[in-house]
Write a protein that holds these residues in place. Structure first.
Motif, PDB file in Angstrom:
ATOM      1  N   GLU A   1     -55.743  -5.491 -13.348  1.00  0.00           N
ATOM      2  CA  GLU A   1     -57.067  -5.752 -12.776  1.00  0.00           C
ATOM      3  C   GLU A   1     -58.075  -6.051 -13.880  1.00  0.00           C
ATOM      4  O   GLU A   1     -58.860  -7.004 -13.790  1.00  0.00           O
ATOM      5  CB  GLU A   1     -57.496  -4.533 -11.956  1.00  0.00           C
TER       6      GLU A   1
ATOM      7  N   PHE B   1     -60.126  -9.414 -14.493  1.00  0.00           N
ATOM      8  CA  PHE B   1     -61.594  -9.433 -14.544  1.00  0.00           C
ATOM      9  C   PHE B   1     -62.070 -10.233 -15.742  1.00  0.00           C
ATOM     10  O   PHE B   1     -62.935 -11.098 -15.624  1.00  0.00           O
ATOM     11  CB  PHE B   1     -62.121  -8.000 -14.610  1.00  0.00           C
ATOM     12  N   TYR B   2     -61.467  -9.953 -16.918  1.00  0.00           N
ATOM     13  CA  TYR B   2     -61.957 -10.648 -18.112  1.00  0.00           C
ATOM     14  C   TYR B   2     -61.643 -12.139 -18.048  1.00  0.00           C
ATOM     15  O   TYR B   2     -62.463 -12.969 -18.435  1.00  0.00           O
ATOM     16  CB  TYR B   2     -61.380 -10.000 -19.375  1.00  0.00           C
TER      17      TYR B   2
ATOM     18  N   SER C   1     -64.117 -13.675 -15.441  1.00  0.00           N
ATOM     19  CA  SER C   1     -65.525 -13.753 -15.869  1.00  0.00           C
ATOM     20  C   SER C   1     -65.676 -14.712 -17.029  1.00  0.00           C
ATOM     21  O   SER C   1     -66.642 -15.487 -17.062  1.00  0.00           O
ATOM     22  CB  SER C   1     -66.100 -12.388 -16.223  1.00  0.00           C
TER      23      SER C   1
ATOM     24  N   ALA D   1     -65.568 -18.126 -15.559  1.00  0.00           N
ATOM     25  CA  ALA D   1     -66.773 -18.435 -14.776  1.00  0.00           C
ATOM     26  C   ALA D   1     -67.935 -18.773 -15.696  1.00  0.00           C
ATOM     27  O   ALA D   1     -68.645 -19.761 -15.492  1.00  0.00           O
ATOM     28  CB  ALA D   1     -67.133 -17.254 -13.877  1.00  0.00           C
TER      29      ALA D   1
ATOM     30  N   PHE E   1     -67.061 -21.744  -9.175  1.00  0.00           N
ATOM     31  CA  PHE E   1     -67.079 -21.047  -7.894  1.00  0.00           C
ATOM     32  C   PHE E   1     -65.715 -20.451  -7.583  1.00  0.00           C
ATOM     33  O   PHE E   1     -65.626 -19.344  -7.037  1.00  0.00           O
ATOM     34  CB  PHE E   1     -67.484 -22.002  -6.770  1.00  0.00           C
TER      35      PHE E   1
ATOM     36  N   MET F   1     -65.527 -17.294  -9.542  1.00  0.00           N
ATOM     37  CA  MET F   1     -66.365 -16.265  -8.906  1.00  0.00           C
ATOM     38  C   MET F   1     -65.647 -15.674  -7.704  1.00  0.00           C
ATOM     39  O   MET F   1     -65.706 -14.472  -7.449  1.00  0.00           O
ATOM     40  CB  MET F   1     -67.683 -16.872  -8.429  1.00  0.00           C
TER      41      MET F   1
ATOM     42  N   LEU G   1     -63.436 -13.076  -8.715  1.00  0.00           N
ATOM     43  CA  LEU G   1     -64.148 -11.820  -8.977  1.00  0.00           C
ATOM     44  C   LEU G   1     -64.436 -11.075  -7.673  1.00  0.00           C
ATOM     45  O   LEU G   1     -64.352  -9.852  -7.613  1.00  0.00           O
ATOM     46  CB  LEU G   1     -65.459 -12.104  -9.711  1.00  0.00           C
ATOM     47  N   TYR G   2     -64.777 -11.824  -6.616  1.00  0.00           N
ATOM     48  CA  TYR G   2     -65.040 -11.171  -5.334  1.00  0.00           C
ATOM     49  C   TYR G   2     -63.778 -10.503  -4.794  1.00  0.00           C
ATOM     50  O   TYR G   2     -63.850  -9.430  -4.194  1.00  0.00           O
ATOM     51  CB  TYR G   2     -65.574 -12.179  -4.304  1.00  0.00           C
TER      52      TYR G   2
ATOM     53  N   LEU H   1     -61.484  -9.176  -6.614  1.00  0.00           N
ATOM     54  CA  LEU H   1     -61.361  -7.940  -7.382  1.00  0.00           C
ATOM     55  C   LEU H   1     -62.321  -6.881  -6.866  1.00  0.00           C
ATOM     56  O   LEU H   1     -62.076  -5.686  -6.995  1.00  0.00           O
ATOM     57  CB  LEU H   1     -61.652  -8.205  -8.866  1.00  0.00           C
ATOM     58  N   LEU H   2     -63.436  -7.305  -6.271  1.00  0.00           N
ATOM     59  CA  LEU H   2     -64.415  -6.361  -5.729  1.00  0.00           C
ATOM     60  C   LEU H   2     -64.101  -6.002  -4.290  1.00  0.00           C
ATOM     61  O   LEU H   2     -64.978  -5.529  -3.559  1.00  0.00           O
ATOM     62  CB  LEU H   2     -65.821  -6.960  -5.817  1.00  0.00           C
ATOM     63  N   ASP H   3     -62.878  -6.249  -3.824  1.00  0.00           N
ATOM     64  CA  ASP H   3     -62.454  -5.939  -2.451  1.00  0.00           C
ATOM     65  C   ASP H   3     -63.346  -6.623  -1.424  1.00  0.00           C
ATOM     66  O   ASP H   3     -63.697  -6.030  -0.407  1.00  0.00           O
ATOM     67  CB  ASP H   3     -62.463  -4.428  -2.195  1.00  0.00           C
ATOM     68  N   ALA H   4     -63.740  -7.855  -1.691  1.00  0.00           N
ATOM     69  CA  ALA H   4     -64.547  -8.587  -0.720  1.00  0.00           C
ATOM     70  C   ALA H   4     -63.852  -9.917  -0.396  1.00  0.00           C
ATOM     71  O   ALA H   4     -64.369 -10.983  -0.721  1.00  0.00           O
ATOM     72  CB  ALA H   4     -65.955  -8.836  -1.250  1.00  0.00           C
ATOM     73  N   PRO H   5     -62.648  -9.858   0.233  1.00  0.00           N
ATOM     74  CA  PRO H   5     -61.907 -11.106   0.451  1.00  0.00           C
ATOM     75  C   PRO H   5     -62.657 -12.080   1.354  1.00  0.00           C
ATOM     76  O   PRO H   5     -62.565 -13.287   1.174  1.00  0.00           O
ATOM     77  CB  PRO H   5     -60.600 -10.639   1.110  1.00  0.00           C
TER      78      PRO H   5
ATOM     79  N   ILE I   1     -62.897  -1.020 -13.842  1.00  0.00           N
ATOM     80  CA  ILE I   1     -63.931  -1.812 -14.507  1.00  0.00           C
ATOM     81  C   ILE I   1     -65.277  -1.190 -14.194  1.00  0.00           C
ATOM     82  O   ILE I   1     -65.609  -1.000 -13.033  1.00  0.00           O
ATOM     83  CB  ILE I   1     -63.897  -3.261 -14.025  1.00  0.00           C
TER      84      ILE I   1
ATOM     85  N   TYR J   1     -69.720  -5.991 -14.475  1.00  0.00           N
ATOM     86  CA  TYR J   1     -70.040  -7.015 -13.475  1.00  0.00           C
ATOM     87  C   TYR J   1     -71.487  -7.460 -13.615  1.00  0.00           C
ATOM     88  O   TYR J   1     -71.812  -8.639 -13.503  1.00  0.00           O
ATOM     89  CB  TYR J   1     -69.791  -6.470 -12.063  1.00  0.00           C
TER      90      TYR J   1
ATOM     91  N   VAL K   1     -71.893  -9.823 -16.540  1.00  0.00           N
ATOM     92  CA  VAL K   1     -71.430 -11.172 -16.189  1.00  0.00           C
ATOM     93  C   VAL K   1     -72.494 -11.873 -15.350  1.00  0.00           C
ATOM     94  O   VAL K   1     -72.857 -13.026 -15.580  1.00  0.00           O
ATOM     95  CB  VAL K   1     -70.094 -11.107 -15.422  1.00  0.00           C
TER      96      VAL K   1
ATOM     97  N   ARG L   1     -70.182  -2.815  -3.466  1.00  0.00           N
ATOM     98  CA  ARG L   1     -68.870  -2.190  -3.638  1.00  0.00           C
ATOM     99  C   ARG L   1     -69.019  -0.819  -4.282  1.00  0.00           C
ATOM    100  O   ARG L   1     -68.330   0.131  -3.916  1.00  0.00           O
ATOM    101  CB  ARG L   1     -68.000  -3.099  -4.513  1.00  0.00           C
TER     102      ARG L   1
ATOM    103  N   GLN M   1     -72.423  -7.539   0.818  1.00  0.00           N
ATOM    104  CA  GLN M   1     -71.728  -8.759   1.224  1.00  0.00           C
ATOM    105  C   GLN M   1     -72.524  -9.525   2.272  1.00  0.00           C
ATOM    106  O   GLN M   1     -72.505 -10.753   2.311  1.00  0.00           O
ATOM    107  CB  GLN M   1     -70.354  -8.415   1.778  1.00  0.00           C
TER     108      GLN M   1
END
Lengths: 176, 100, 340
Positions: free
Chosen positions: A3, A7-8, A11, A14, A38, A41, A44-45, A47-51, B2, B7, B10, B51, B59
């Motif tokens: 993960e 992330f790295y 980012s 991006a 995009f 990005m 990244l979303y 990874l933030l659990d925002a599919p 992380i 975040y 970034v 999050r 969101q």
């Protein structure tokens, strides 16, 4: 581990593609690099659990908005930035002005970083407090249509206004 | 694991890149693109904060930002097309007169 | 460990299947077209001309790869790659069979699909919308007026029909209550009154028609093949392409067709569910349904003439989109009424 690596990678990509967007004189390349940005990005979303947001990002931004930009770039067919006569006398065209602007941008980064450092709980893991299951599409829908109903309806009016405005502005020439 | 701060960093860098683009580029389309970069940077911060707090409101605000960005781009591009028809240029410095 | 190997094998099977679809469809298209026009079609290479696609591929590989001097070198090379990647990737979340343990070989069941994503339906939609970049870039980078016209047409057409396409999807989402394609298919198992299969086709007939029409427009097939429109634009966006780059565009078109057919099967025709065949061999039903839809595509292409471009836009915005919105409203009202 994976993960963190992702992330790295995301980012860095991006930021890199975004920097290339503004370092580009050809708007065609700018638009495409922004599409790549995009996509990163959207990673990244994920990874933030925002599919849901990740996919919406692709559908709305990359799939529709950028195609609109691409369409205009192709329609105007003015491949690169032009430096017309009116340009030379412009105060912003003086040498060093671009460097001054870049300095200001760096200052903005420093400022934001300073603000960030003073924020508390920065070292908390971003997904430490809860698991990602709270952000299912079902939950998003419920909150959106129950708690944010007014904002949602207002947005639909905004879109209608933008639609009418866009048609009027782009169509002005023929109707006169 | 992380940290939230990464975040946000970034996000801050992306925002700075976008604002630099608005000031540096002399092309209306690239300026609009830079605004999109800034909006995206803000979106990333919203989602990261949401999050972190374990709520979906972050969101949802991003969904609203996307809608507004779409409206903004549609009107903005319509203005760009209209301006280009008058001056055959995309340089913002070409549009200095208030009336033509 | 075995599960991981099985997953990789499934991904490889999906990949090879898609490649083969492109090759087989070249033959089917030429043969069906010939039969519709009362000709024989390919009949020299192999029995019934079955090896014709192979001969075509060899011919295309042997040809010289041309690039116009004034073309944009990077984008010209990138365009077919984007087309092919988007075409292949869009198939990833589509399930083509029930979960299986391969006759007890694996300790936990794996689904016959490349990736089980919980927003799968949106993902297919998103990746398919990336395909337009391949076409637009090809048209712009070629620096040719026919290519540019084809690209402009295609971007306008795909944005217009994407709306109806997405709204037709939303109707199915409302009924299924899920964005996961596997759950959508599982919701279509069984039959009403023991005879009528519980396909969403019977709940969403209007949605299915809208989906198929918008799907034809999305894949740029006749009667909506304006981006290439041979009679008006030479070959549209790939006028300047030759050899393997041309072949990749051609392949991407057929793979997109297969993806739209597979999506229609999954969303409206019950996926791998069907009578007579036990669930673990459900992929046979899936293949039959997809083959029929692919045949339908070819059939439509060689039956209907191309519309005029303004007719296409009028149809998309003034008929298809309002119809799909009404369909969505009626579906929502129905779901609300039944679920309380």
């Amino acid at each position: 581990m994976g993960e963190t690596l992702l992330f790295y990678v995301f980012s860095a990509a991006a930021i890199g593609t975004s920097a290339m967007v503004i370092g580009q004189r050809n708007p065609m390349y700018s638009v495409l690099l922004l599409v790549a940005s995009f996509g990163m990005m959207s990673g990244l979303y994920v990874l933030l659990d925002a599919p849901f947001i990740a996919v919406t990002q692709i559908v709305v931004y990359a799939g529709a908005l950028m195609v609109l930009f691409l369409f205009v770039v192709m329609l105007l067919n003015r491949p690169s930035e032009d430096d017309g006569d009116w340009d030379v006398a412009h105060p912003l065209k003086r040498p060093g002005m671009a460097r001054f602007g870049a300095g200001l941008a760096t200052l903005l980064v420093v400022q934001l970083a300073w603000a960030l450092i003073r924020t508390t709980r920065l070292q908390d893991a971003v997904n430490g407090t809860s698991d990602g299951s709270s952000a299912s599409v079902r939950t998003i829908g419920r909150v959106l249509f129950q708690d944010y109903t007014f904002a949602f309806e207002a947005t639909s009016v905004l879109i209608l206004v933008a639609l009418v405005g866009g048609v009027y502005l782009a169509n002005r020439e023929e109707s006169r | 694991m992380i940290p939230l701060g990464h975040y946000l960093i970034v996000s801050a860098v992306l925002f700075a890149v976008g604002s630099a683009g608005v000031f540096m580029r002399r092309n209306l389309i690239t300026i609009l693109l830079s605004i999109e970069i800034m909006l995206n940077a803000v979106n990333l911060a919203f989602v990261a904060f949401g999050r972190h707090a374990g709520i979906v409101d972050g969101q949802i605000i991003v969904a609203f930002v996307m809608t507004v960005a779409a409206a903004e781009a549609a009107v903005g591009l319509a203005i760009v097309v209209a301006l280009f028809r008058h001056r055959e240029s995309l340089n913002p410095d070409a549009f200095t007169s208030l009336k033509w | 460990m075995l599960v991981v190997i099985a997953q990789i094998v499934i991904i490889l099977i999906a990949f090879v299947m898609l490649l083969n679809v492109a090759a087989i469809m070249v033959w089917v298209e030429r043969k069906v077209c010939a039969l519709i026009q009362q000709r024989d079609g390919p009949n020299r290479v192999g029995p019934y001309g079955l090896l014709q696609p192979l001969a075509d591929i060899i011919k295309l590989i042997m040809k010289e790869e041309l690039r116009p001097k004034s073309a944009d070198a990077i984008l010209f090379t990138l365009a077919p790659i984007i087309s092919a990647v988007a075409a292949f990737a869009a198939f990833a979340p589509v399930p083509f069979g029930a979960q299986t343990t391969l006759f007890g070989l694996l300790d936990r069941p794996v689904g016959l699909q490349v990736a089980d994503v919980n927003v799968g339906m949106l993902l297919v939609f998103a990746i398919a919308s990336m395909g337009v970049y391949g076409i637009v870039l090809a048209g712009w980078a070629s620096n040719n007026k026919y290519s540019l016209l084809g690209a402009l047409r295609s971007s306008a057409q795909m944005i217009s029909y994407e709306l109806s396409y997405g709204t037709a999807l939303a109707g199915v989402v409302l009924i299924a209550g899920s964005l996961s394609l596997r759950e959508v298919v599982d919701g279509q198992a069984g039959a009403w009154f023991g005879v009528l299969p519980k396909w969403y086709l019977f709940l969403q007939p209007v949605g299915f028609v809208i989906f198929m029409i918008a799907g034809i427009a999305e894949t740029n097939r006749a009667p909506f093949d304006f981006p290439e429109a041979e009679q008006e634009l030479v070959a549209g966006y790939f006028t300047e392409y030759s050899s393997m780059r041309f072949a990749i565009f051609y392949m991407a078109e057929y793979i997109n067709m297969a993806t739209v057919s597979a999506m229609a099967t999954t969303l409206f025709l019950g996926g791998w569910h069907g009578p007579f065949i036990p669930a673990e061999y459900g992929w046979i039903w899936f293949l039959i349904k997809v083959s029929f839809l692919l045949f339908f595509y070819v059939w439509v292409r060689w039956t209907l003439p191309r519309y005029r471009y303004d007719q296409l836009m009028q149809f998309g915005w003034k008929w298809l989109l309002p119809l799909s919105v009404i369909n969505l409203l009626v579906t929502a009202a129905g779901v609300l009424y039944i679920n309380g």
